[in-house]
Design an enzyme around this catalytic site. Structure first.
Site: not given
Ligand SMILES: Cc1cc2nc3c(=O)[nH]c(=O)nc-3n(C[C@H](O)[C@H](O)[C@H](O)COP(=O)(O)O)c2cc1C
Ligand SMILES: Cc1cc2nc3c(=O)[nH]c(=O)nc-3n(C[C@H](O)[C@H](O)[C@H](O)COP(=O)(O)OP(=O)(O)OC[C@H]3O[C@@H](n4cnc5c(N)ncnc54)[C@H](O)[C@@H]3O)c2cc1C
Ligand SMILES: Cc1cc2nc3c(=O)[nH]c(=O)nc-3n(C[C@H](O)[C@H](O)[C@H](O)COP(=O)(O)OP(=O)(O)OC[C@H]3O[C@@H](n4cnc5c(N)ncnc54)[C@H](O)[C@@H]3O)c2cc1C
Ligand SMILES: Cc1cc2nc3c(=O)[nH]c(=O)nc-3n(C[C@H](O)[C@H](O)[C@H](O)COP(=O)(O)O)c2cc1C
Ligand code: FES
Ligand code: FES
Lengths: 250, 304, 304, 250
Positions: C21, C45, C70-72, C130, C191, C244, C266
Site C-alpha cells: 500500500s 493506497k 511522511a505522505i500523510g 500509519c 510490517i 524491505g 519501496t
Molecule cells: C511512500 C510510501 C507510502 C506508503 N503509504 C502507505 C499507506 O498509504 N498505507 C499503508 O498501510 N502503508 C503505507 N506504506 C507502508 C508500506 O505499505 C510498507 O508497509 C512499508 O513501506 C514496508 O515495506 P517496504 O520496505 O517494502 O517499503 C507506505 C510506504 C511508503 C514508502
C-alpha cells in the site's frame, strides 16, 4: 601498532569454478605476513569486512596472493575488482601457524577454500627443509585448484566428494595412505576438521578455523570457540585462526 | 578554535566522542591502532555479577547497512574487569564508563557497587536494554516501572553518576526516559540495538544461534535520531547518543537532535580509526555549519 | 512445476507477490511498465472517509538502505477511489485489497462499509499503523485494546476479510497480533514503517516537513523477519509479510519466517519491475532451496 | 509502455566547479526525449534514484547530455562514473515544455542547475525559428557554465550573486533589460521562480520545478505541489516538472 592499509589489486583470475586468485600489493603487509594469517577486506556496500586467508607471500614483489570462492555478494564484488583498484585491508590478522622447524615431515590436509593458507605454509616449510605431503579435498572436479602447485611442494593426494577427480571420498579417507609425518596442519569446514582431528587423534597437529567475524581484531567476541567445558574460550580472529589440535572444542 | 569539550555529570570530556559498549572490548585491541588518550571517554563492554560465556555462535550477521549481534553479555564478571581491565584503560587518562548488566535488580546493584568501589571508573551506563539474553536486560528496558526500580536501586548503591541506556524496542520511548529520569538517572544513553532476525535460506533456520540479535549500524540511525529528538523535548538530563554513527557529520546530526555526546559502535569494525577520525573532523564540520563549539550545537535541530 | 498459488481468506492468489500500500498508487503508473495481471494481488493506497491532502513537502528522505516517508495519507477519499480507481484495476482481473485508514473508529467503519458495497474489492487491509498523521493511525497500532476495538467494529460492518496491518513501533508485537486475532481479524499484514527522522545539517531542521517519517526498505527487513517469526508462533491467522523485500530470495526469507504472501513497497521505486521480477524468479529460488510450492515454504524457518 | 533502460556513459567532464557534463547513449531515450523531461538515474548504494534534467539530445548519435552539480553522495558517485560504464535510467520522465511554435521570441531565465533543461529547450526553439534570449544566474564566477553555448542561441545575460562575473545580482535584476518576448521559461530554485513569476506576472510563462522524489513516476505522492487552496495538487514528477506559471502555488 596494527594497521589498516590500502592494497593495490595487481591481478584477478578465476582458477576454478567461482574460485578466484587475487594478487594484492602492499609493502607493509607483504613484509609482516606469515602463513595462517588473514586479511580483513573492505567491500563497498558492506558493513562488515570479509576475512580471507593469505595464500601466498612474495616479499620481493611486496605482494600477497589470496584465493577465495564466490559465496555471496561480498566475494562476488571482490571478484569483480579490476587490477589497479585499491582495497582497504586490516591485517595481517590473527596468528599464523607455529611449528617446530626441526621436524622432518609435515602433512597438510585441506578442504575447499581451507586449502589456500596451507599452500603458503607448505612453501615456507619446504624452504625450511621440511618434507611436505598434502591431501586436498574438493566437492567436485571443476572446483579443484592448485593441484600442480602442491605437487611441486611434495606428494599430493586429491580427493573429491563425488569421485569426479582423484580419489573418491573425504580427506580422511586417504589419510591412511600418506605414511608418517611429525605434525599435521588442517584447514577446512568444521565437520572436516572434526573428522581429521578424530582420525589423527594421537598425532600432533594444528588446525585453522573459520567463523563469522565482527571486528576481526578481538574486540567484539563474535568469533569465540569454547576451549574447555568451564567457560574458557578462544577468539578465532585474534587467538586463532590457527589452534593446536585439541586446544578448542570443535 | 572550535571548543570540543563537554561537561556531563561525572564526566569532563575533552571531546564528545567515545566508543560504544561492546564494540571496543576493554580497549586493548584498538590501542594497537591508535593512542586511546585521544578519546573523549571509553564505555567498557557490559559487566555482570558473575562471568558469562554468552551465546553460541554464529553471533553476528550482516544486514543492509547494518548488522545483527547476539553476543549474550559474554564477560569475565565485574570483579575481574576491575582487576584486569580498568587499570589498563586508566593509564590512558581517559574517563571510563562501566556498562552494568544483570538478570535481576540484585545483580545490577551488585555490579554497580563493585564499580563504585573501584578506582578510575567515572560513571555507570545501566544496560537495561540488552536484547540478547534470555532473562533480565530487555524486560527492564521495556517496562517503565521496572526501569525506574532498577535505576533507583542502583543510584542508592553507588555515588557514581548513572546513565541509563534505553532500548528502542518500545512503543513509548519518552515514557521510558521520563520514568528513569524521575527515578534519579543522571543521564541517558540511547539507543541500544533493535531486535531483528535473519533467516539462512540454505539451512532454513535463523542464522544466529540465538535466533534473534540486536541490529546496529547505519540502518538504525534514523530511529536513534527520532528517539533522541523526541526525548530531548521531554527530559532535562543529558543524552549520550548512538546508533549508526560513522562520520563527524553523523555526530553533528546527533548533537542537533539533542545528544550532548556521542558513542560509536559498529563503525569501529569497518574502520578501526572511526573514533579518532570523527574527533579530527568534528571541528571542521562544526565550523562549516556555523558552530564554534560542541555545546553550541546540542539540541539546535529543534524549533525555537 | 513450482506451485505459486496461495489461498488466503477472500484471496485466491495465483502467486504470493503484491505491491504494498502507498507504493503503487492505484496501479496506473506501473501499468505503463508491465501488465498488472501478472500480480498476485494489488494493495491500494490508503483510503480515508474524506479526501486528504496530506503533509507538506519534503515528504521523503533517503536513509542508509532505506527511506523515510511522511505522505500523510493523501488520497481522494474512499468514494472517489471506488468510482475512479477500482474499475481501472478490476480490468486486470487481479485481486484488490483496499487499505483502510482513519482518525476515528467511525471513520474506519465508514471506509470499510464503502468498500464492502463496492464491486471488485476482495479484502480490506486495516491500516492501524500509519505513523505520519497527527491523530488516529498510530495510536490504534500501539494500543492492543484500541486495535481490537477497531478490528471488531470493522469486521461487524463488512463481510470482506480483514487483514490488520501492524505497526512495528511497539514493545510487544505478539500482544498486538493476538489482540486483533481475538477481535476477529482474518489475517495480518506486517510490517508497516518504523518511525524515524533525519536532520538536515544545513537547515538545522528535520528534513521532512512532518519532522518524523516512516522508515522502509532493506534497512527494516531484519525487524520485519523477527516480528513475523515471533508472531507466527503465537497466532494462527495468515500473515502478509513486507518490509524491505526486493528479490525472490527476500520473499523466500519472509515465507520461511511465516508469511503466507508478501508485499513489495519501496523496491518499486528503484526498480519498477520489482514485482514481476520477483514473480519470475520465485520458482527457481524455491526449487533451489528444495521447495515445490510457496505453501511448502511457509513457516519452514521454524524449529520443528 | 514506460521503460527502464541501460544507458552507456560516453563521456564525463567537470565543466565548472563541482559541475559535471555527462553524455549517455541509449537509442530509446534519445528518440523519446523532449526538452524539460528528466532521467531518473540509479546510483549504486542508494535506495532512491536521482532525477537529472535532460540538457541536450543528439538523435543521430542516440545520446543524451546531462549537467549536474555534486551535492551529496549520489551526484558524487555519478560524477565518478567512467566512460563505458552502464547507468540504469527510468525515463524520459515527466512532461516537457509546451509552447506555441508560432511565437517570435522566447525568454529563458535559469538559475544554477536549473539552467540545463533550458539549453535543450533553447536549441529546439531556435530550430523552430523562434528567437531566444537567455538570463543565466550563478552564485559565483567559478560556477558559470554553458555561457558560450547560450550565446550561440541568442542574446545572453550572465548574473552572479556576488558580481564576480557578469552582472551582479539575481536573475530578476536584469529581466528589465531583455526587452520583449512572447513567452518565458524559467527553471531554478523555488525562491528564484517565485521572484521571476512575480516580476513577470503579466506575461505568459512556464516554470520547471524540483522536489525530493520517491518513485519518480507518479505513484507515491512524494512530490506534490498545491495547485489551489482547496486541496488540488499536481505531482512534479509526472504532471510536471514543467507547469504553466500560475498553475501551481509556489
Ligand atoms: C511512500 C510510501 C507510502 C506508503 N503509504 C502507505 C499507506 O498509504 N498505507 C499503508 O498501510 N502503508 C503505507 N506504506 C507502508 C508500506 O505499505 C510498507 O508497509 C512499508 O513501506 C514496508 O515495506 P517496504 O520496505 O517494502 O517499503 C507506505 C510506504 C511508503 C514508502
Ligand atoms: C579467518 C578466515 C579465513 C578465511 N579464508 C578464506 C579464504 O582464504 N578463501 C575463501 O574463499 N574464504 C575464506 N574465508 C571465508 C570467507 O570469509 C567467506 O566466504 C566470506 O566472508 C563470504 O562473504 P560473502 O559476502 O561472499 O558471503 P555472505 O554469505 O553474503 O556473507 C554474509 C556475512 O557472513 C560472513 N560469512 C559468510 N560465510 C562465512 C564463512 N565461511 N566464514 C566467515 N564468515 C562468513 C561474511 O563475512 C559476511 O559478514 C575465511 C574466513 C575466515 C574467518
Ligand atoms: C525534475 C528534477 C530535475 C533535476 N535536474 C537536475 C539537473 O539537471 N542538474 C542537477 O544538478 N540537479 C538536478 N536536480 C536536482 C538533483 O536531483 C539533486 O541535486 C540530486 O538528487 C542530489 O542527490 P545527492 O545524492 O547528490 O544529494 P543528497 O542530498 O545526498 O540526496 C539525498 C536525497 O535527496 C534528494 N535531493 C537532494 N537535493 C535535491 C534536489 N534539489 N531536488 C530533488 N531531490 C533532491 C536526492 O535525490 C536523494 O534522494 C533535479 C531535480 C529534479 C526533481
Ligand atoms: C557486537 C556488539 C556488542 C554490543 N554489546 C553491548 C553491550 O555489551 N552493552 C551495551 O549496552 N550495548 C552493547 N551493544 C550496543 C552498542 O553499544 C550500541 O548501543 C549499538 O550498537 C548502536 O550503536 P552503533 O550503531 O554505532 O553500533 C553492542 C553492539 C554490538 C554491535
Ligand atoms: S570478530 Fe570480533 S572478537 Fe573476533
Ligand atoms: S515522486 Fe512519487 S509521485 Fe512523484
Amino acid at each position: 601498532m596494527k594497521k589498516r592499509v590500502e592494497m593495490i589489486v595487481k591481478s584477478v583470475s578465476e582458477i576454478a569454478l567461482d574460485t578466484f586468485e587475487m594478487t594484492l600489493e602492499n609493502a607493509f603487509t607483504a613484509k609482516a605476513a606469515v602463513p595462517g594469517q588473514f586479511l580483513h577486506l573492505l567491500v563497498d556496500g558492506h558493513t562488515l569486512r570479509r576475512p580471507i586467508s593469505i595464500a601466498d607471500i612474495n616479499r620481493e614483489k611486496e605482494t600477497i596472493t589470496i584465493l577465495f570462492k564466490q559465496i555471496g555478494d561480498g566475494t562476488k564484488r571482490l571478484a569483480s575488482f579490476q587490477s589497479g583498484m585499491k582495497v582497504s585491508a586490516i591485517g595481517p590478522g590473527g596468528n599464523g601457524f607455529r611449528y617446530d622447524a626441526s621436524m622432518a615431515t609435515a602433512l597438510l590436509a585441506g578442504g575447499g577454500v581451507g586449502i589456500p593458507p596451507l599452500y603458503c605454509l607448505g612453501k615456507e616449510l619446504r624452504k625450511n627443509g621440511i618434507q611436505v605431503k598434502a591431501v586436498l579435498g574438493f566437492q567436485t572436479e571443476n572446483l579443484v585448484f592448485y593441484e600442480e602447485k602442491f605437487r611441486q611442494l611434495g606428494e599430493t593426494y586429491v580427493v573429491t566428494d563425488d569421485g569426479s577427480y582423484g580419489y573418491q571420498g573425504f580427506v580422511t579417507d586417504v589419510l591412511d595412505q600418506t605414511g608418517n609425518f611429525d605434525h599435521y596442519f588442517s584447514c577446512g569446514p568444521i565437520p572436516m576438521l572434526r573428522a581429521v582431528t578424530n582420525k589423527l587423534g594421537n598425532d600432533s597437529g594444528s588446525i585453522s578455523l573459520e567463523e563469522r567475524l565482527g571486528c576481526g581484531v578481538g574486540a567484539c567476541l563474535a568469533c569465540v570457540i569454547p576451549a574447555d567445558s568451564e567457560g574458557g574460550y578462544r577468539k578465532i580472529c585474534s587467538d586463532g585462526p590457527v589452534f593446536a589440535a585439541g586446544e578448542v572444542m570443535l | 578554535m572550535t571548543q570540543l569539550t563537554v561537561d556531563l555529570p561525572g564526566l569532563m570530556l575533552k571531546n564528545p566522542v567515545m566508543p560504544a559498549s561492546g564494540c571496543f572490548g576493554f580497549g586493548r585491541e584498538y590501542s594497537e591502532f591508535y593512542d586511546l588518550k585521544q578519546l573523549g571517554a571509553v564505555i567498557m563492554k557490559a559487566a555482570t555479577g558473575e562471568p558469562r560465556y554468552g551465546n553460541k555462535t554464529p553471533r553476528v550477521a550482516e544486514t543492509p547497512s547494518g548488522m545483527l549481534n547476539a553476543i549474550g553479555l559474554q564477560n569475565p564478571g565485574a570483579e575481574k574487569i576491575i582487576v584486569n581491565e580498568v587499570p589498563f584503560l586508566a593509564e590512558y587518562n581517559v574517563p571510563i564508563i562501566a556498562n552494568v548488566a544483570g538478570s535481576t535488580v540484585e545483580e545490577y546493584v551488585k555490579v554497580a557497587s563493585l564499580f563504585n568501589n573501584a578506582d578510575s571508573v567515572n560513571a555507570l551506563e545501566l544496560n537495561i536494554s540488552c536484547p540478547n539474553v534470555k532473562e533480565g536486560g530487555i524486560q527492564f528496558g521495556t517496562d517503565p516501572d521496572m526501569a525506574a526500580e532498577v535505576t533507583e536501586k542502583v543510584k542508592a548503591s553507588s555515588h557514581l553518576p548513572v546513565y541509563v541506556k534505553l532500548s528502542p524496542n518500545v512503543s513509548d520511548i519518552v515514557g521510558m526516559a521520563k520514568a528513569v529520569e524521575a527515578a534519579g538517572a543522571d543521564g541517558l544513553s540511547m539507543i541500544n540495538t533493535i531486535t531483528g532476525m535473519q533467516i539462512n535460506l540454505s539451512s532454513r533456520r535463523p542464522l544466529l544461534a540465538n535466533k534473534t540479535g540486536g541490529m546496529s549500524g547505519g540502518a538504525i540511525k534514523p530511529i536513534a535520531i527520532r528517539m533522541i529528538y523526541e526525548v530531548k523535548q521531554q527530559v532535562s538530563i543529558p543524552i549520550i547518543g548512538m546508533g549508526g554513527i560513522s562520520t563527524a557529520e553523523d555526530a553533528l546530526e546527533f548533537l542537533l537532535a539533542g545528544a550532548s555526546a556521542i558513542a560509536v559502535g559498529t563503525a569501529n569494525f569497518q574502520n578501526p580509526y572511526a573514533c579518532p577520525e570523527i574527533i579530527d573532523n568534528l571541528p571542521h564540520v562544526l565550523q562549516q555549519h556555523g558552530f564554534d563549539s560542541v555545546t553550541d550545537a546540542v539540541g539546535k535541530g529543534h524549533e525555537r
